[in-house]
Design a protein around this motif. Structure first.
Motif, PDB file in Angstrom:
ATOM      1  N   ALA A  95       0.847  -1.205   0.000  1.00  0.00           N
ATOM      2  CA  ALA A  95       0.000   0.000   0.000  1.00  0.00           C
ATOM      3  C   ALA A  95       0.880   1.252   0.000  1.00  0.00           C
ATOM      4  O   ALA A  95       0.627   2.217  -0.743  1.00  0.00           O
ATOM      5  CB  ALA A  95      -0.924  -0.001   1.216  1.00  0.00           C
ATOM      6  N   ALA A  96       1.925   1.241   0.822  1.00  0.00           N
ATOM      7  CA  ALA A  96       2.835   2.400   0.872  1.00  0.00           C
ATOM      8  C   ALA A  96       3.536   2.562  -0.474  1.00  0.00           C
ATOM      9  O   ALA A  96       3.641   3.677  -1.000  1.00  0.00           O
ATOM     10  CB  ALA A  96       3.860   2.212   1.989  1.00  0.00           C
ATOM     11  N   ASP A  98       2.520   1.733  -3.429  1.00  0.00           N
ATOM     12  CA  ASP A  98       1.600   2.279  -4.442  1.00  0.00           C
ATOM     13  C   ASP A  98       1.473   3.799  -4.298  1.00  0.00           C
ATOM     14  O   ASP A  98       1.511   4.537  -5.281  1.00  0.00           O
ATOM     15  CB  ASP A  98       0.205   1.644  -4.299  1.00  0.00           C
ATOM     16  N   ARG A  99       1.311   4.251  -3.040  1.00  0.00           N
ATOM     17  CA  ARG A  99       1.158   5.700  -2.788  1.00  0.00           C
ATOM     18  C   ARG A  99       2.427   6.450  -3.204  1.00  0.00           C
ATOM     19  O   ARG A  99       2.369   7.518  -3.808  1.00  0.00           O
ATOM     20  CB  ARG A  99       0.978   5.979  -1.289  1.00  0.00           C
ATOM     21  N   ASP A 102       2.862   6.472  -7.020  1.00  0.00           N
ATOM     22  CA  ASP A 102       1.864   7.354  -7.635  1.00  0.00           C
ATOM     23  C   ASP A 102       2.295   8.833  -7.486  1.00  0.00           C
ATOM     24  O   ASP A 102       2.240   9.614  -8.437  1.00  0.00           O
ATOM     25  CB  ASP A 102       0.520   7.109  -6.938  1.00  0.00           C
ATOM     26  N   TYR A 103       2.733   9.193  -6.285  1.00  0.00           N
ATOM     27  CA  TYR A 103       3.162  10.583  -6.040  1.00  0.00           C
ATOM     28  C   TYR A 103       4.366  10.928  -6.922  1.00  0.00           C
ATOM     29  O   TYR A 103       4.411  11.983  -7.561  1.00  0.00           O
ATOM     30  CB  TYR A 103       3.534  10.751  -4.565  1.00  0.00           C
ATOM     31  N   CYS A 368       3.791   6.559   4.497  1.00  0.00           N
ATOM     32  CA  CYS A 368       2.826   6.203   3.448  1.00  0.00           C
ATOM     33  C   CYS A 368       2.021   7.350   2.874  1.00  0.00           C
ATOM     34  O   CYS A 368       1.101   7.103   2.073  1.00  0.00           O
ATOM     35  CB  CYS A 368       1.886   5.138   3.989  1.00  0.00           C
ATOM     36  N   GLY A 370       2.948   9.489   0.729  1.00  0.00           N
ATOM     37  CA  GLY A 370       3.281   9.514  -0.705  1.00  0.00           C
ATOM     38  C   GLY A 370       4.552  10.296  -0.973  1.00  0.00           C
ATOM     39  O   GLY A 370       5.469   9.780  -1.621  1.00  0.00           O
TER      40      GLY A 370
END
Ligand SMILES: NC(=O)c1ccc[n+]([C@@H]2O[C@H](COP(=O)([O-])OP(=O)(O)OC[C@H]3O[C@@H](n4cnc5c(N)ncnc54)[C@H](O)[C@@H]3O)[C@@H](O)[C@H]2O)c1
Ligand SMILES: N[C@H](CO)Cc1c[nH]c[nH+]1
Ligand SMILES: [Zn+2]
Length: 437
Positions: A95-96, A98-99, A102-103, A368, A370
């Motif tokens: 999850a971290a 992905d964030r 994405d950022y 997390c 981002g």
């Protein structure tokens, strides 16, 4: 030992500027010893390669090995760690990741060019670095989050080869760190730390390949070593012991603020946590919370040392004065725990990362949110930025003159070159002039 004696200052008292400078400065003797020791380690690694790296790893990380091969973790070992960690840890890492990905994808810069009316083409070609070294700290805590923060921007930039170093004191390997390396797509992992790891990446050894740039945070030995090898390799910034500055209007729960100060103090005795508030009673309340809560902390001794040696509670006249003091400090992390954080943020010029509002715990940024948690420390936020995709991309200028352009600008270049007395430059431009004009 969790006794704390935390410095109290008032920005309006005589001598405040000197007191603040003393608070922010490193002790000269620490500075001197660290510099000496780092220079010695780097010199030995440059001269003797693997042998020196193994000796310093035995000395500083209590890890004795017979060959450098024992200090490399295979891709199979990284995959095994990913399979082995509990599902909640794997889910949190993913999850971290992905964030963070994405950022950082929004930071990617592309090549660009434009054409003049006479057909001359000008532009910039953006190229990822070939091989980078990422430093993941590991002396006093393990940092899987730093694996993601270092490696993912490099991946987004398109770096071809990522070499990671991480110390494993006494040979204790953290599976979450290896799992994070698998998730992020790190190419090679060496269990090395400190100045010897930085030296190995900068100069190369028989086993560790020399890289083009070294990025990542670390303690004072790592930060000093990076500064020393700059020039042989690129570095991102000075990302040393963690810092937090909180500006609070006095309306946030004092326990929340005490824990936010602890969150960075627990990294390192040399971490720095400072609170600014116009409300003296609130400073008292936070001090009481600190004393109440420190005894509940697993890393209470590190927190107590850090807050006693480098922490402070500072009373300011108002939030404008808080912003001024904050700009002087240029902290790594700045929490604005106030009613209107956006208005206060307008007044902030220097900070690695700004956390807006009472609900934005700096700790979320560490893991997390981002944005990157590798941030400039020791006031270097005056001129440095968070680690980003831009640190893994470099730019080449593109220049393509048409015949008409070579004639027009060749005349300008010729005059300037002759003004500098550089005849070859002038004649090189003049050869390409339109001889009929
Ligand atoms: N600024 C940022 O972005 C950021 C992010 C994460 C962590 N941090 C900071 O990174 C640091 C991590 O520190 P750490 O100590 O846990 O791990 P580290 O990996 O940075 O340092 C451990 C290494 O330091 C070397 N070392 C220790 N004592 C030494 C000595 N006396 N002489 C020579 N070398 C010595 C050893 O080689 C050891 O491998 C903390 O200060 C933390 O606050 C900063
Ligand atoms: N606060 C550190 C940056 O100074 C990053 C971090 C990683 N894990 C926890 N915190
Ligand atoms: Zn942290």
């Amino acid at each position: 030992m969790t006794d704390i004696s935390i410095t109290r200052l008032s920005a309006s008292e005589a001598g405040f500027d000197d007191a603040l400078n003393r608070l922010l400065a490193w002790d000269d003797s620490v500075d001197h010893q660290v510099n000496e020791s780092v220079r010695h380690i780097l010199g030995e690694v440059k001269l003797r390669g693997d042998a020196a790296v193994m000796e310093f790893t035995a000395k500083f990380d209590q890890l004795e090995v017979a060959s450098m091969a024992e200090l490399e973790m295979s891709q199979a070992r990284l995959e095994q760690a990913l399979e082995r960690i509990p599902a909640d840890q794997r889910d949190a890492l993913e999850a971290a990741a992905d964030r963070i990905r994405d950022y950082h994808q929004r930071q990617r810069q592309d090549s660009w060019q434009y054409e003049d009316a006479d057909g001359t083409v000008l532009g910039q070609k953006v190229t990822p670095l070939d091989r980078v070294g990422i430093y993941v700290p590991g002396g006093k805590a393990a940092y899987p989050s730093s694996v993601l923060m270092n490696a993912l921007p490099a991946k987004v930039a398109g770096v071809a080869e990522i070499i990671m170093v991480v110390p494993t004191p006494a040979g204790v390997v953290n599976d979450m760190v290896l799992a994070a390396a698998a998730i992020a797509g790190v190419d090679r992992v060496f269990t090395l730390g400190g100045a010897q790891a930085v030296g190995a990446l900068a100069y190369g050894t028989e086993t560790v390949p020399a890289v083009d740039k070294i990025v990542g945070p670390g303690n004072i030995f790592v930060a000093t070593a990076k500064r020393e090898v700059f020039g042989t390799v690129g570095i991102d910034m000075i990302a040393g012991p963690s810092e937090i500055l909180v500006i609070c209007d006095g309306q946030t729960d004092p326990d929340w603020i005490a824990m936010d100060l602890f969150s960075q103090a627990e990294h390192d005795e040399q971490a720095q946590s400072i609170l600014l508030s116009p409300d003296a009673a609130f400073l008292d309340a936070v001090e009481a919370s600190i004393r109440k809560l420190v005894v509940t902390m697993e890393r209470g001794e590190i927190i107590a040392r850090s807050l006693t040696d480098r922490g402070a509670l500072i009373q300011v006249k108002d939030l404008d004065e808080a912003a001024e003091v904050s700009n002087r400090i240029a902290p790594e992390h700045l929490e604005l725990s106030v009613a209107d954080p956006q208005a206060l943020a307008e007044k902030i010029r220097h900070a690695g990362a700004i956390f807006l509002g009472r609900y934005t715990a700096e700790a979320l940024g560490d893991y997390c949110a981002g944005p990157n948690h590798v941030l400039p420390t020791s006031g270097t936020a005056r001129f440095s930025s968070p680690l980003g995709v831009y640190d893994f991309q470099k730019r080449s200028s593109l220049i393509g003159f048409s015949a008409a352009g070579a004639d027009r600008m060749g005349r300008v270049a010729s005059v300037l070159a002759r003004g500098e007395g550089l005849t070859a430059h002038a004649r090189s431009a003049e050869y390409r002039l339109d001889q009929d004009q």
